[in-house]
Design a protein around this motif. Structure first.
Motif, PDB file in Angstrom:
ATOM      1  N   CYS A 155       0.725  -1.310  -0.039  1.00 40.15           N
ATOM      2  CA  CYS A 155      -0.019  -0.015  -0.143  1.00 40.15           C
ATOM      3  C   CYS A 155       0.621   1.276  -0.033  1.00 40.15           C
ATOM      4  O   CYS A 155       1.849   1.328   0.587  1.00 40.15           O
ATOM      5  N   GLY A 156       0.333   2.331  -0.399  1.00 44.46           N
ATOM      6  CA  GLY A 156       1.025   3.536  -0.739  1.00 44.46           C
ATOM      7  C   GLY A 156      -0.027   4.947  -0.365  1.00 44.46           C
ATOM      8  O   GLY A 156      -1.302   4.457  -1.019  1.00 44.46           O
ATOM      9  N   ASN A 157       0.577   6.069  -0.172  1.00 41.00           N
ATOM     10  CA  ASN A 157      -0.568   7.012  -0.059  1.00 41.00           C
ATOM     11  C   ASN A 157      -0.919   7.927  -1.301  1.00 41.00           C
ATOM     12  O   ASN A 157      -1.684   8.395  -1.304  1.00 41.00           O
ATOM     13  N   ASN A 158       0.064   7.614  -2.111  1.00 41.68           N
ATOM     14  CA  ASN A 158       0.016   8.419  -3.273  1.00 41.68           C
ATOM     15  C   ASN A 158       0.825   8.237  -4.532  1.00 41.68           C
ATOM     16  O   ASN A 158       1.609   7.069  -4.505  1.00 41.68           O
ATOM     17  N   PRO A 159       1.040   8.868  -5.546  1.00 36.59           N
ATOM     18  CA  PRO A 159       1.465   8.269  -6.911  1.00 36.59           C
ATOM     19  C   PRO A 159       3.126   7.846  -6.565  1.00 36.59           C
ATOM     20  O   PRO A 159       3.445   7.055  -7.224  1.00 36.59           O
ATOM     21  N   ASP A 160       3.494   8.887  -5.888  1.00 35.82           N
ATOM     22  CA  ASP A 160       5.123   8.735  -5.642  1.00 35.82           C
ATOM     23  C   ASP A 160       5.556   7.624  -4.607  1.00 35.82           C
ATOM     24  O   ASP A 160       6.382   6.754  -4.901  1.00 35.82           O
ATOM     25  N   GLN A 161       4.476   7.533  -3.839  1.00 43.17           N
ATOM     26  CA  GLN A 161       4.816   6.149  -2.941  1.00 43.17           C
ATOM     27  C   GLN A 161       4.447   4.888  -3.600  1.00 43.17           C
ATOM     28  O   GLN A 161       5.036   3.873  -3.491  1.00 43.17           O
ATOM     29  N   ALA A 162       3.584   5.004  -4.581  1.00 44.59           N
ATOM     30  CA  ALA A 162       2.959   3.626  -5.471  1.00 44.59           C
ATOM     31  C   ALA A 162       4.140   3.478  -6.236  1.00 44.59           C
ATOM     32  O   ALA A 162       4.451   2.234  -6.289  1.00 44.59           O
ATOM     33  N   ALA A 163       4.972   4.333  -6.858  1.00 45.09           N
ATOM     34  CA  ALA A 163       6.160   4.026  -7.960  1.00 45.09           C
ATOM     35  C   ALA A 163       7.206   3.448  -6.800  1.00 45.09           C
ATOM     36  O   ALA A 163       7.892   2.574  -7.387  1.00 45.09           O
ATOM     37  N   ALA A 164       7.574   4.081  -5.766  1.00 45.21           N
ATOM     38  CA  ALA A 164       8.627   3.617  -5.008  1.00 45.21           C
ATOM     39  C   ALA A 164       8.169   2.050  -4.726  1.00 45.21           C
ATOM     40  O   ALA A 164       9.255   1.149  -4.563  1.00 45.21           O
ATOM     41  N   ASP A 217       0.497  -4.778 -10.903  1.00 48.08           N
ATOM     42  CA  ASP A 217      -1.053  -4.331 -10.894  1.00 48.08           C
ATOM     43  C   ASP A 217      -1.038  -3.226 -10.101  1.00 48.08           C
ATOM     44  O   ASP A 217      -0.337  -3.069  -9.024  1.00 48.08           O
ATOM     45  N   LEU A 218      -2.213  -2.248 -10.381  1.00 46.11           N
ATOM     46  CA  LEU A 218      -2.507  -1.274  -9.508  1.00 46.11           C
ATOM     47  C   LEU A 218      -3.898  -1.686  -8.977  1.00 46.11           C
ATOM     48  O   LEU A 218      -4.817  -1.584  -9.687  1.00 46.11           O
ATOM     49  N   PHE A 219      -4.104  -1.347  -7.663  1.00 47.06           N
ATOM     50  CA  PHE A 219      -5.359  -1.382  -7.015  1.00 47.06           C
ATOM     51  C   PHE A 219      -5.538  -0.044  -6.142  1.00 47.06           C
ATOM     52  O   PHE A 219      -4.635   0.719  -6.111  1.00 47.06           O
ATOM     53  N   CYS A 220      -6.881  -0.047  -6.080  1.00 47.64           N
ATOM     54  CA  CYS A 220      -6.996   1.372  -5.226  1.00 47.64           C
ATOM     55  C   CYS A 220      -7.929   0.982  -3.966  1.00 47.64           C
ATOM     56  O   CYS A 220      -8.732   0.001  -3.985  1.00 47.64           O
ATOM     57  N   ALA A 244       2.261   6.049 -12.963  1.00 48.11           N
ATOM     58  CA  ALA A 244       3.613   5.830 -12.112  1.00 48.11           C
ATOM     59  C   ALA A 244       4.109   4.360 -11.970  1.00 48.11           C
ATOM     60  O   ALA A 244       5.029   4.166 -12.155  1.00 48.11           O
ATOM     61  N   VAL A 245       3.009   3.633 -11.796  1.00 46.51           N
ATOM     62  CA  VAL A 245       3.584   2.266 -11.555  1.00 46.51           C
ATOM     63  C   VAL A 245       3.915   1.489 -12.776  1.00 46.51           C
ATOM     64  O   VAL A 245       4.837   0.908 -12.952  1.00 46.51           O
ATOM     65  N   ALA A 246       3.094   1.951 -13.814  1.00 47.51           N
ATOM     66  CA  ALA A 246       3.430   1.325 -15.163  1.00 47.51           C
ATOM     67  C   ALA A 246       4.866   1.768 -15.646  1.00 47.51           C
ATOM     68  O   ALA A 246       5.673   0.955 -16.260  1.00 47.51           O
ATOM     69  N   ALA A 247       5.263   2.876 -15.027  1.00 46.31           N
ATOM     70  CA  ALA A 247       6.434   3.671 -15.643  1.00 46.31           C
ATOM     71  C   ALA A 247       7.737   2.701 -14.934  1.00 46.31           C
ATOM     72  O   ALA A 247       8.720   2.803 -15.676  1.00 46.31           O
TER      73      ALA A 247
END
Length: 214
Positions: free
Chosen positions: A112-121, A167-170, A158-161
């Motif tokens: 889990c992450g809070n935002n796009p930057d954390q999702a990418a990390a 996969d991306l969940f929300c 961000a995740v795809a990059a």
């Protein structure tokens, strides 16, 4: 579309929710999993529903009192685990260690992450999926997919990059079939939710509505 129901520590009947989730999954063909407290993993897995742990610790066998061992979670019937939920934050090194532990036990992983930057990390660490959940919307009445759709869209990009195999969940505020459909349109392939099912008077009805948008 994957629906992952996190029961957190809510005072619900985990077996009743799991049974409802199993039945709705079977009748709809949707993929639904339930994530109970660690002590309830065997009972929930015994219903036949797909079962996930809420956490595994970045440890192996040894002197680790109070830790949640990935192998023990798998032995209890879990097939996956959440990591780094906003209510159980980990240091980056510990996320990496927990992913290694989950891999040893052949557990699927969602970080889990809070935002796009954390999702990418998180995606850079190579989990099976990353879930973006703005903390301010967790447990509320507004779904992230409708309250702040750009977070989902930007996180998907961000995740795809970083790693297009992740996969991306929300999550956060997801509670209806419309929320699930909106999440899918924004690029999510799964949703996390908790109170919408765990606190419901009729979890089966809520689950049926959730998968109606799939």
């Amino acid at each position: 579309m994957f629906v992952l129901v996190n029961l957190k520590a809510y005072p619900c009947d985990p077996v009743a929710v799991a049974t409802a989730a199993r039945d709705v999954a079977e009748e709809s063909g949707a993929r639904i999993a339930v994530s109970p407290q660690a002590a309830h993993l065997p009972a929930v897995a015994g219903t036949g529903v797909e079962t996930w742990a809420q956490h595994v610790s970045p440890v192996g066998h040894g002197s680790h009192t109070g830790s949640t061992l990935a192998e023990a979670v798998a032995d209890a019937g879990a097939v996956g685990t959440l990591l780094n939920h906003s209510e159980n934050r980990l240091k980056l090194a510990d996320v990496d260690g927990s992913l290694d532990a989950a891999d040893r036990a052949d557990l699927e992983t969602v970080v889990c992450g809070n935002n796009p930057d954390q999702a990418a990390a998180a995606a850079a660490l190579g989990p099976d999926a990353v879930a973006v959940e703005p903390p301010e919307l967790i447990g509320g009445d507004d779904s992230v997919a409708t309250a702040d759709p750009s977070i989902v869209e930007d996180s998907a990009a961000a995740v795809a990059a970083v790693n297009d195999d992740v996969d991306l969940f929300c999550g956060a505020g997801v509670s209806t079939g419309e929320d699930v459909a909106a999440a899918a349109e924004l690029g999510a392939s799964g949703v996390l939710l908790a109170s919408g099912v765990a606190k419901a008077e009729d979890p089966r009805a809520v689950l049926r509505d959730l998968v109606s948008g799939i």
